[in-house]
Design a protein around this motif. Sequence first.
Motif, PDB file in Angstrom:
ATOM      1  N   THR A   1       0.900  -1.209   0.047  1.00  0.00           N
ATOM      2  CA  THR A   1      -0.019   0.015  -0.063  1.00  0.00           C
ATOM      3  C   THR A   1       0.727   1.147   0.179  1.00  0.00           C
ATOM      4  O   THR A   1       2.048   1.317   0.551  1.00  0.00           O
ATOM      5  CB  THR A   1      -0.933   0.087   1.246  1.00  0.00           C
ATOM      6  OG1 THR A   1      -0.129   0.289   2.446  1.00  0.00           O
ATOM      7  CG2 THR A   1      -1.642  -1.164   1.492  1.00  0.00           C
ATOM      8  N   PRO A   2       0.291   2.371  -0.504  1.00  0.00           N
ATOM      9  CA  PRO A   2       1.145   3.661  -0.483  1.00  0.00           C
ATOM     10  C   PRO A   2       1.616   3.927   1.128  1.00  0.00           C
ATOM     11  O   PRO A   2       2.447   4.635   1.188  1.00  0.00           O
ATOM     12  CB  PRO A   2       0.347   4.735  -0.977  1.00  0.00           C
ATOM     13  CG  PRO A   2      -0.459   3.995  -2.092  1.00  0.00           C
ATOM     14  CD  PRO A   2      -0.993   2.711  -1.324  1.00  0.00           C
ATOM     15  N   MET A   3       0.785   3.549   1.706  1.00  0.00           N
ATOM     16  CA  MET A   3       0.935   3.933   3.434  1.00  0.00           C
ATOM     17  C   MET A   3       1.849   2.912   3.859  1.00  0.00           C
ATOM     18  O   MET A   3       2.396   2.960   5.112  1.00  0.00           O
ATOM     19  CB  MET A   3      -0.155   3.676   4.332  1.00  0.00           C
ATOM     20  CG  MET A   3      -1.156   4.902   4.042  1.00  0.00           C
ATOM     21  SD  MET A   3      -2.538   5.078   5.330  1.00  0.00           S
ATOM     22  CE  MET A   3      -3.333   6.555   4.744  1.00  0.00           C
ATOM     23  N   LYS A   4       2.572   1.757   3.148  1.00  0.00           N
ATOM     24  CA  LYS A   4       3.492   0.859   3.558  1.00  0.00           C
ATOM     25  C   LYS A   4       3.267   0.021   4.957  1.00  0.00           C
ATOM     26  O   LYS A   4       4.126  -0.159   5.517  1.00  0.00           O
ATOM     27  CB  LYS A   4       4.837   1.528   3.552  1.00  0.00           C
ATOM     28  CG  LYS A   4       5.297   2.068   2.285  1.00  0.00           C
ATOM     29  CD  LYS A   4       6.644   2.724   2.392  1.00  0.00           C
ATOM     30  CE  LYS A   4       7.079   3.011   0.961  1.00  0.00           C
ATOM     31  NZ  LYS A   4       6.362   3.849   0.049  1.00  0.00           N
ATOM     32  N   ARG A   5       1.752   0.011   5.007  1.00  0.00           N
ATOM     33  CA  ARG A   5       1.242  -0.891   6.017  1.00  0.00           C
ATOM     34  C   ARG A   5       0.193  -1.451   5.944  1.00  0.00           C
ATOM     35  O   ARG A   5      -0.781  -0.918   5.164  1.00  0.00           O
ATOM     36  CB  ARG A   5       1.396  -0.190   7.390  1.00  0.00           C
ATOM     37  CG  ARG A   5       0.356   0.862   7.402  1.00  0.00           C
ATOM     38  CD  ARG A   5       0.370   1.548   8.767  1.00  0.00           C
ATOM     39  NE  ARG A   5      -0.648   2.768   8.963  1.00  0.00           N
ATOM     40  CZ  ARG A   5      -1.989   2.744   9.228  1.00  0.00           C
ATOM     41  NH1 ARG A   5      -2.531   1.383   9.285  1.00  0.00           N
ATOM     42  NH2 ARG A   5      -2.747   3.767   9.260  1.00  0.00           N
TER      43      ARG A   5
ATOM     44  N   GLN B   1     -23.636   2.111  -3.140  1.00  0.00           N
ATOM     45  CA  GLN B   1     -22.235   2.658  -2.923  1.00  0.00           C
ATOM     46  C   GLN B   1     -21.447   1.534  -2.358  1.00  0.00           C
ATOM     47  O   GLN B   1     -21.741   0.887  -1.491  1.00  0.00           O
ATOM     48  CB  GLN B   1     -21.826   4.026  -2.479  1.00  0.00           C
ATOM     49  CG  GLN B   1     -22.987   5.084  -3.239  1.00  0.00           C
ATOM     50  CD  GLN B   1     -22.731   5.135  -4.543  1.00  0.00           C
ATOM     51  OE1 GLN B   1     -21.733   5.272  -4.999  1.00  0.00           O
ATOM     52  NE2 GLN B   1     -23.872   4.759  -5.319  1.00  0.00           N
ATOM     53  N   VAL B   2     -20.090   1.604  -2.667  1.00  0.00           N
ATOM     54  CA  VAL B   2     -18.909   1.060  -2.065  1.00  0.00           C
ATOM     55  C   VAL B   2     -17.705   2.050  -1.683  1.00  0.00           C
ATOM     56  O   VAL B   2     -17.074   2.614  -2.552  1.00  0.00           O
ATOM     57  CB  VAL B   2     -18.348   0.047  -3.145  1.00  0.00           C
ATOM     58  CG1 VAL B   2     -17.121  -0.739  -2.146  1.00  0.00           C
ATOM     59  CG2 VAL B   2     -19.227  -0.927  -3.533  1.00  0.00           C
ATOM     60  N   LEU B   3     -17.391   2.075  -0.405  1.00  0.00           N
ATOM     61  CA  LEU B   3     -16.618   2.944   0.316  1.00  0.00           C
ATOM     62  C   LEU B   3     -15.223   2.192   0.370  1.00  0.00           C
ATOM     63  O   LEU B   3     -14.957   1.170   1.003  1.00  0.00           O
ATOM     64  CB  LEU B   3     -16.898   3.609   1.712  1.00  0.00           C
ATOM     65  CG  LEU B   3     -18.432   4.211   1.510  1.00  0.00           C
ATOM     66  CD1 LEU B   3     -18.645   4.800   3.145  1.00  0.00           C
ATOM     67  CD2 LEU B   3     -18.471   5.247   0.469  1.00  0.00           C
ATOM     68  N   HIS B   4     -14.231   2.868  -0.059  1.00  0.00           N
ATOM     69  CA  HIS B   4     -12.719   2.127  -0.217  1.00  0.00           C
ATOM     70  C   HIS B   4     -11.908   2.799   1.172  1.00  0.00           C
ATOM     71  O   HIS B   4     -11.581   4.018   1.264  1.00  0.00           O
ATOM     72  CB  HIS B   4     -12.105   2.753  -1.325  1.00  0.00           C
ATOM     73  CG  HIS B   4     -12.860   2.050  -2.632  1.00  0.00           C
ATOM     74  ND1 HIS B   4     -12.744   0.831  -3.179  1.00  0.00           N
ATOM     75  CD2 HIS B   4     -14.107   2.639  -3.350  1.00  0.00           C
ATOM     76  CE1 HIS B   4     -13.522   0.538  -4.227  1.00  0.00           C
ATOM     77  NE2 HIS B   4     -14.268   1.674  -4.178  1.00  0.00           N
ATOM     78  N   VAL B   5     -11.536   1.749   1.977  1.00  0.00           N
ATOM     79  CA  VAL B   5     -10.712   1.836   2.801  1.00  0.00           C
ATOM     80  C   VAL B   5      -9.494   1.198   2.795  1.00  0.00           C
ATOM     81  O   VAL B   5      -9.549   0.032   3.228  1.00  0.00           O
ATOM     82  CB  VAL B   5     -11.381   1.887   4.378  1.00  0.00           C
ATOM     83  CG1 VAL B   5     -10.520   2.283   5.405  1.00  0.00           C
ATOM     84  CG2 VAL B   5     -12.697   2.413   4.580  1.00  0.00           C
ATOM     85  N   ASN B   6      -8.366   1.762   2.123  1.00  0.00           N
ATOM     86  CA  ASN B   6      -7.364   0.824   1.781  1.00  0.00           C
ATOM     87  C   ASN B   6      -5.760   1.226   1.874  1.00  0.00           C
ATOM     88  O   ASN B   6      -4.957   0.731   1.061  1.00  0.00           O
ATOM     89  CB  ASN B   6      -7.688   0.255   0.240  1.00  0.00           C
ATOM     90  CG  ASN B   6      -7.770   1.241  -0.857  1.00  0.00           C
ATOM     91  OD1 ASN B   6      -7.186   2.413  -0.552  1.00  0.00           O
ATOM     92  ND2 ASN B   6      -8.518   1.191  -1.743  1.00  0.00           N
ATOM     93  N   GLY B   7      -5.687   2.382   2.665  1.00  0.00           N
ATOM     94  CA  GLY B   7      -4.360   2.723   2.639  1.00  0.00           C
ATOM     95  C   GLY B   7      -3.867   3.459   1.365  1.00  0.00           C
ATOM     96  O   GLY B   7      -2.646   3.742   1.366  1.00  0.00           O
ATOM     97  N   GLY B   8      -4.737   4.004   0.603  1.00  0.00           N
ATOM     98  CA  GLY B   8      -4.406   4.954  -0.640  1.00  0.00           C
ATOM     99  C   GLY B   8      -4.122   4.030  -1.996  1.00  0.00           C
ATOM    100  O   GLY B   8      -3.606   4.543  -2.732  1.00  0.00           O
TER     101      GLY B   8
END
Length: 299
Positions: free
Chosen positions: A258-262, A287-294
């Motif tokens: 991930t862009p957050m590297k974790r 809708q689909v909400l994305h929670v994925n570290g970027g």
Amino acid sequence: MIPTYPYYSQMTQCKQVPITFPPQHQNRQPGLEYLMNPVPISDNPEYRGSGKLAGKVAIITGGDSGIGRAVSIAFAKEGADVAIVYLYEREDAMATAEMVAAYGRQCLPIEGDLRRPAFSAEVVHRTLTHFGKIDTLVLNQGVQFPQTSILDISDEQLENTYRTNIFPHFYMTKAALPHLCPGSTIISTASVTAYAGAPLLVDYSSTKGAIVSFTRSLSLQLVDKGIRVNAVAPGPIWTPLIVSSYSAEYVKTFGLETPMKRAGQPFELAPTYVYLASDDSSFVTGQVLHVNGGIMTET
């Protein structure tokens, strides 16, 4: 309370520092949270409820651990009682029930196999008997069995993955729908893999794609009834599913892409479910909400 191990202190730094986990593997799915090192963070003590779900009742499948536990705790903080459905993870489920009770709400643990259609009817019946109503249905159960080639996905694995990940969405919705009223909500756990794909998870990611289509189609069918249907698509999250499906070597680098590297922690997802269950999202359905570290996805 949030554990004081170094993984959390690393997470709270302003810069993105790669965070890794000790190698570990459990031989049985869905996996047991109390055996993980470190234990996932389910509760954020800085999160203060404000009565967004006061007096509500939610059914949360897979509510014993991981994302489901974090959602159960957040719902309790917002004033909701919960029924949590789990397969065999009794110790985890009892721990979740204690956490919910600590915030002054009731938790009804229900053990059984959601692959059986009749069990969904039992879950709904027991919830109604105990609480008298259902306001929110959170469909969060899931398994995954990584394979490097589609040729290695057996018929048994394919059927098990679909029977666990998507069939109960139909069973539980059909059982609960006659008891849902205008203002009720249905929330599914999809996945970033439905959008980005996953070479090791062809069958799993296809079930998550099915959940996205399920969400969109059901939302259109139920909008006139005043029932909203949405989903959350997590990225890599530190849950028992990870240590019970991947090798110990893979776990060491889990989430670093991930862009957050974790990897994310379950508590970082929970407010998204609160939003979708509450009147804050009254104009949101399908809708689909994305929670994925970027991770960037095509929606």
